[in-house]
Write a protein that holds these residues in place. Structure first.
Motif, PDB file in Angstrom:
ATOM      1  N   VAL A 168     108.498  -6.831  83.318  1.00  0.00           N
ATOM      2  CA  VAL A 168     109.837  -7.098  82.885  1.00  0.00           C
ATOM      3  C   VAL A 168     109.978  -7.245  81.475  1.00  0.00           C
ATOM      4  N   MET A 169     110.879  -6.706  80.563  1.00  0.00           N
ATOM      5  CA  MET A 169     111.142  -6.823  79.400  1.00  0.00           C
ATOM      6  C   MET A 169     112.510  -7.172  78.856  1.00  0.00           C
ATOM      7  N   SER A 170     112.862  -8.104  77.959  1.00  0.00           N
ATOM      8  CA  SER A 170     114.451  -8.218  77.412  1.00  0.00           C
ATOM      9  C   SER A 170     114.631  -7.299  76.695  1.00  0.00           C
ATOM     10  N   LYS A 171     115.856  -6.635  76.746  1.00  0.00           N
ATOM     11  CA  LYS A 171     116.278  -5.674  76.104  1.00  0.00           C
ATOM     12  C   LYS A 171     116.130  -5.984  74.411  1.00  0.00           C
ATOM     13  N   ASP A 172     116.125  -7.178  73.979  1.00  0.00           N
ATOM     14  CA  ASP A 172     115.698  -7.568  72.504  1.00  0.00           C
ATOM     15  C   ASP A 172     114.615  -7.408  72.499  1.00  0.00           C
TER      16      ASP A 172
END
Length: 302
Positions: free
Chosen positions: A222-226
């Motif tokens: 999972v990655m944050s969009k920032d």
């Protein structure tokens, strides 16, 4: 390029035998390049094993990496000597005025507790808030990933019917993302946990992207969009024998654990398991260091 670690760190001997490129402080200080400074909050009970696992993966990069380890101040680990902590570890108080290019927050064997019931939860929240201004990119592993999803994005974990333990196939959902550049469309990764996080909640969250998941093991990457936070719910840093050691430990404790799935050849614990996820782990760490740390971090922190 090498990774710069303390001369007498116990992991050094094992890593040198594996031909891992290591460097000592005196040699590193003569090189006219800007090394990356990585902070590792090691919450795992067997700290020496985790040190070795993470340093191995951080070493496979053309970048020189300096590493600082910290441990919690509000909880004293029972599985490591005080002398080891005093020699190789700092605390958050020691480093909180510094900036780091990257940080790793490991897993911890506390996943069946509510986050608020973990002895060092308030300290961890303080550290996670601190990273917003002091760290370029943060990599969270297993319970550390669950803590990030809860602390930063409000996604809670849930308890599984049985412990999830084994090596599972995962599929990439956004293969164009730099973090997974070069990874196979389907790849293997180990998991070892009693709790999970909802893939649906991740997909529906406007600040998060689900990069890879498994039908059996659920969300993995999972990655944050920032691009500030990377969450890995499994243990791609594990060595070939780690799941076997955990299985034997749990059996010795009399816990009702099942044989790790898709792990022992022919499901026979007497046959040594193979590491079938090593190349993906190296590549993932290399991509993180390059694209989200080195390419994004300022040359001079203010």
């Amino acid at each position: 390029m090498p990774i710069n670690i303390p001369k007498h760190l116990p992991a050094r001997e094992r890593l040198e035998k594996e031909n891992i490129f290591l460097m000592e402080d005196d040699r590193a200080s003569t090189q006219d390049i800007r090394p990356l400074n990585i902070l590792i909050l090691n919450l795992m009970p067997e700290k020496k094993k985790t040190e070795r696992q993470l340093l191995r993966l951080l070493s496979n990069s053309p970048l020189q990496v300096n590493v600082d380890f910290i441990h919690t101040e509000t909880y004293q680990s029972k599985n490591i000597s005080e002398s080891h902590l005093n020699e190789f570890y700092k605390t958050f108080t020691d480093i909180k005025h510094h900036h780091y290019d990257g940080m790793i927050i490991t897993g911890a064997p506390v996943e069946r507790l509510r986050f608020e019931d973990v002895d060092y939860w308030e300290e961890l929240q303080t550290i996670m808030q601190w990273t917003k201004e002091h760290v370029t990119s943060v990599l969270h592993i297993c319970w550390g990933a669950q803590a990030a999803l809860y602390g930063h994005y409000g996604i809670d974990k849930y308890e599984l019917p049985d412990k999830l333990s084994g090596v599972y196939g995962h599929r990439l959902h956004v293969p164009t993302t730099k973090l997974v550049r070069g990874l196979d469309d389907e790849f293997l990764a180990p998991h070892s946990r009693y709790t999970g996080v909802s893939a649906t909640s991740i997909l529906e969250h406007e600040q998060l992207t689900l990069l890879a998941s498994s039908e059996e093991a659920g969300a993995l990457l999972v990655m944050s969009k920032d691009e500030k936070h990377v969450m890995i719910t499994g243990h791609i840093e594990y060595e070939a024998t780690t799941l076997a050691e955990e299985y034997e430990r749990d059996q010795a404790k009399g816990l009702p654990v099942q044989l790790p799935e898709n792990y022992f050849p022919k499901d026979d614990p007497s046959i040594p398991p193979l590491n079938r996820w090593r190349s993906q782990a190296y590549l993932l760490f290399s991509n993180w260091l390059n694209y989200y740390v080195y390419q994004e971090t300022p040359y001079h922190w203010d």
